[in-house]
Enzyme design. Sequence first.
Site, PDB file in Angstrom:
ATOM      1  N   ASP A  18     -39.057  -0.800   8.270  1.00  0.00           N
ATOM      2  CA  ASP A  18     -39.150  -1.183   6.858  1.00  0.00           C
ATOM      3  C   ASP A  18     -39.902  -0.117   6.048  1.00  0.00           C
ATOM      4  O   ASP A  18     -39.276   0.717   5.398  1.00  0.00           O
ATOM      5  CB  ASP A  18     -39.836  -2.551   6.749  1.00  0.00           C
ATOM      6  CG  ASP A  18     -39.896  -3.099   5.344  1.00  0.00           C
ATOM      7  OD1 ASP A  18     -39.035  -2.724   4.517  1.00  0.00           O
ATOM      8  OD2 ASP A  18     -40.791  -3.916   5.060  1.00  0.00           O
ATOM      9  N   GLU A  53     -38.992 -13.212   2.267  1.00  0.00           N
ATOM     10  CA  GLU A  53     -40.124 -12.463   2.819  1.00  0.00           C
ATOM     11  C   GLU A  53     -41.425 -13.064   2.300  1.00  0.00           C
ATOM     12  O   GLU A  53     -42.285 -13.472   3.078  1.00  0.00           O
ATOM     13  CB  GLU A  53     -40.023 -10.992   2.429  1.00  0.00           C
ATOM     14  CG  GLU A  53     -41.133 -10.128   2.984  1.00  0.00           C
ATOM     15  CD  GLU A  53     -41.037  -8.667   2.551  1.00  0.00           C
ATOM     16  OE1 GLU A  53     -41.809  -7.855   3.097  1.00  0.00           O
ATOM     17  OE2 GLU A  53     -40.202  -8.346   1.678  1.00  0.00           O
ATOM     18  N   HIS A  61     -33.205  -8.558   0.277  1.00  0.00           N
ATOM     19  CA  HIS A  61     -34.548  -8.993   0.639  1.00  0.00           C
ATOM     20  C   HIS A  61     -34.705 -10.432   0.153  1.00  0.00           C
ATOM     21  O   HIS A  61     -34.658 -10.684  -1.056  1.00  0.00           O
ATOM     22  CB  HIS A  61     -35.596  -8.138  -0.068  1.00  0.00           C
ATOM     23  CG  HIS A  61     -35.847  -6.802   0.546  1.00  0.00           C
ATOM     24  ND1 HIS A  61     -34.906  -5.797   0.537  1.00  0.00           N
ATOM     25  CD2 HIS A  61     -36.945  -6.301   1.185  1.00  0.00           C
ATOM     26  CE1 HIS A  61     -35.423  -4.727   1.144  1.00  0.00           C
ATOM     27  NE2 HIS A  61     -36.639  -5.000   1.547  1.00  0.00           N
ATOM     28  N   GLY A 115     -37.947  -6.584  -4.080  1.00  0.00           N
ATOM     29  CA  GLY A 115     -39.037  -6.719  -5.035  1.00  0.00           C
ATOM     30  C   GLY A 115     -39.769  -8.024  -4.856  1.00  0.00           C
ATOM     31  O   GLY A 115     -39.600  -8.728  -3.857  1.00  0.00           O
TER      32      GLY A 115
END
Length: 294
Positions: free
Chosen positions: A251, A173, A170, A142
């Site tokens: 992805d 990023e 994650h 998220g």
Amino acid sequence: MLPHLHLHLEPQQRKRLQVGLTPAEHRRDPAAFFAAHDVGNRGRLPVSADDLRSFIRQMHEEQRREGVDHVELRLSPRRFVWDGMPLAAFLRVAHTTMESLERPSVRGILLINRDSDEEFVRACTGALADLPATFVGIDLAGDESRYDDTAPFRGLFRAARESGLGVTVHAGEFGHLDGVWRALDELGAQRLGHAVAAARSPSLLKRLGNDGVLVEVSISSNLALGAVDAAHAHPVRTFLDAGVPVCFNTDVPLESGATLPEEMASAARLLHLSVAEVTAVQRKAAAFVFRRPG
């Protein structure tokens, strides 16, 4: 074995295709990307159990055509739950669908969104005790720029580790270095999704290399969504030079338009390697596949 370890189901994009719409694009606009995936978005199309089965099978056929042997598929229950599907039913439908698939084999990564409320996190934590065997890992994903606190998820990830699930997060990023450290130290990440920010820290690179933390690299996605400014600026070479293990992934392929062979060809050009050499790197990533004990 040729693995594909970071792949999202993209139910909203697949639903758009199902009803005759083109996939939405959010080129270099991560805020718009995350807004489009918000379950409260008024333009979002509802999804069902039949959609879940259908979309997993579509993904499987796509990966078969791309020559993949094993897929770890990110599956987020929240939008299905939002549309009236109980969490237990989501897990059961996903499990029975994945269980029947071969060449490639498909295993699930239970994806939890960073903006999930306390009740949903608690429900997911409770579901871990009876999590179907086809689910082999857990992920947190998220908008890090808005939801960077991992404290609400520490109990969930501790329970996941105790249940024998692999942990990937994650991190880095679109967020900062602190988020990568928290993924490692607070959530116990064994693998990291993207981790672009980590390339700026020699101490963090050393940690990733020494601990053998795999970075799930997605060049096409990072370019499409604006995590990196240009292909030559992608830090994959920095990771490799620092001894950090990597694998290549699409992805969100319906967003970026990339297949895994195209992704590996892009990596080969960027790294000045042959496709065969990049394929060898990808095959080594099979050592990082998540497997449940027993």
